[in-house]
Design an enzyme around this catalytic site. Sequence first.
Site, PDB file in Angstrom:
ATOM      1  N   ASN A 274       0.813  -1.212   0.000  1.00 14.12           N
ATOM      2  CA  ASN A 274       0.000   0.000   0.000  1.00 14.12           C
ATOM      3  C   ASN A 274       0.848   1.265   0.000  1.00 14.12           C
ATOM      4  O   ASN A 274       0.345   2.371   0.198  1.00 14.12           O
ATOM      5  CB  ASN A 274      -0.951   0.004   1.198  1.00 14.12           C
ATOM      6  CG  ASN A 274      -2.003  -1.073   1.096  1.00 14.12           C
ATOM      7  OD1 ASN A 274      -2.454  -1.406   0.014  1.00 14.12           O
ATOM      8  ND2 ASN A 274      -2.387  -1.643   2.224  1.00 14.12           N
ATOM      9  N   HIS A 276       3.050   2.426   2.106  1.00 17.50           N
ATOM     10  CA  HIS A 276       3.441   3.080   3.352  1.00 17.50           C
ATOM     11  C   HIS A 276       4.232   2.075   4.188  1.00 17.50           C
ATOM     12  O   HIS A 276       4.315   0.893   3.854  1.00 17.50           O
ATOM     13  CB  HIS A 276       2.225   3.640   4.111  1.00 17.50           C
ATOM     14  CG  HIS A 276       1.197   2.631   4.474  1.00 17.50           C
ATOM     15  ND1 HIS A 276      -0.122   2.932   4.661  1.00 17.50           N
ATOM     16  CD2 HIS A 276       1.274   1.302   4.693  1.00 17.50           C
ATOM     17  CE1 HIS A 276      -0.808   1.858   4.977  1.00 17.50           C
ATOM     18  NE2 HIS A 276       0.023   0.855   5.007  1.00 17.50           N
ATOM     19  N   CYS A 311       3.244   6.401   7.841  1.00 16.94           N
ATOM     20  CA  CYS A 311       4.602   6.889   7.634  1.00 16.94           C
ATOM     21  C   CYS A 311       5.006   6.587   6.191  1.00 16.94           C
ATOM     22  O   CYS A 311       4.806   5.474   5.695  1.00 16.94           O
ATOM     23  CB  CYS A 311       5.554   6.209   8.611  1.00 16.94           C
ATOM     24  SG  CYS A 311       7.232   6.836   8.577  1.00 16.94           S
TER      25      CYS A 311
END
Length: 380
Positions: A274, A276, A311
């Site tokens: 995804n 991240h 993040c």
Amino acid sequence: MLSKGSPVAPAIYNASAKDATCALTQSRSIGSVSIRRKYNVFLCNLSSRKVSPLLAVATGEQPSGLASLHEAEKEKSLGNRLRLGSLTEDGLSYKEKFIIRCYEVGINKTATIETIANLLQEVGGNHAQSVGFSTDGFATTTTMRKLHLIWVTARMHIEVYRYPAWSDVIEIETWVQGDGRIGTRRDWILKDYANGEVIGRATSKWVMMNEDTRRLQKVSDDVREEYLVFCPRTLRLAFPEENNNSLKKIAKLEDPAEYSRLGLVPRRSDLDMNKHVNNVTYIGWALESIPPEIIDTHELQAITLDYRRECQRDDIVDSLTSREPLEDAEVIEFTGCNGSVPSKKDEQDLSRFMHLLRSSGNGLEINRCRTEWRKKPAKR
């Protein structure tokens, strides 16, 4: 996962646990033959009006026929055939067995907490694949893919009562349940395959995010209908105890922290499908600021993570840690067959810490974490 296609499965099924362990050291996961072959076919697209055998079991409708079964069998990937995990008899949970590899153990010569967390994630993904959900975006349903929606972890709680060592075989069972309008809940039970002992438990909460806008979105009725058919009919919890640690809120750790590790940078290998940082990476970052004397004398007993913000590849992260006074922390006694009841001496040997992961640049909170540590056991 889809276990019947493997040529070695019959031999494993008839072998003893010891023989199976020896015979399968060249396979990443091991398992037994599922006697309900029809549970391992992919779920048909709900919009096609075809009914898979698993859906038929849940709804009482008639399956779409042997031709559909044959086509589903042909669509199985090589990985699915070799994985050898399988849905349980009722089709509402999934079990898979793993042998612990040498590169999955740490300085204690036992599996690391990151290894445990990665295996939980692997079993969850394999469960989703076994019922026909997509590997793109990690277990997304048909409706989710149309709307560019993905699952992201909101909370994870793991307890390990005994860490498996190199070459030990563990069995992990997982299942999913609806969790209101905002997401789903996935639970796990970890057992020592040799004797059936429960060696760990875990639970997690997942929410939906729009892949394009990166905003959270409520679970629609269409999405819920696609996964509820595979959920237990009655509430089943890995942590049924009242007021258990998995429910405990984590307060924000304020500066100044007792310990810190600044300037942690995500590697490319830390990014998931995804785009991240993978949720297991946060565990390693939180533990980076644990004082060395704890690492040398204790082992991690429980960890809870609240994921506050995703993040990205270019983020720089600070890891902050402070002790949590035992008198301020709730003490939970485990009862029944799932957990072990700690003695007073065990409680005295515990150390608890609060953790905060934040962005180095703007100070925004990325993750809150609590860890609980026990004295290391005597060497095996």
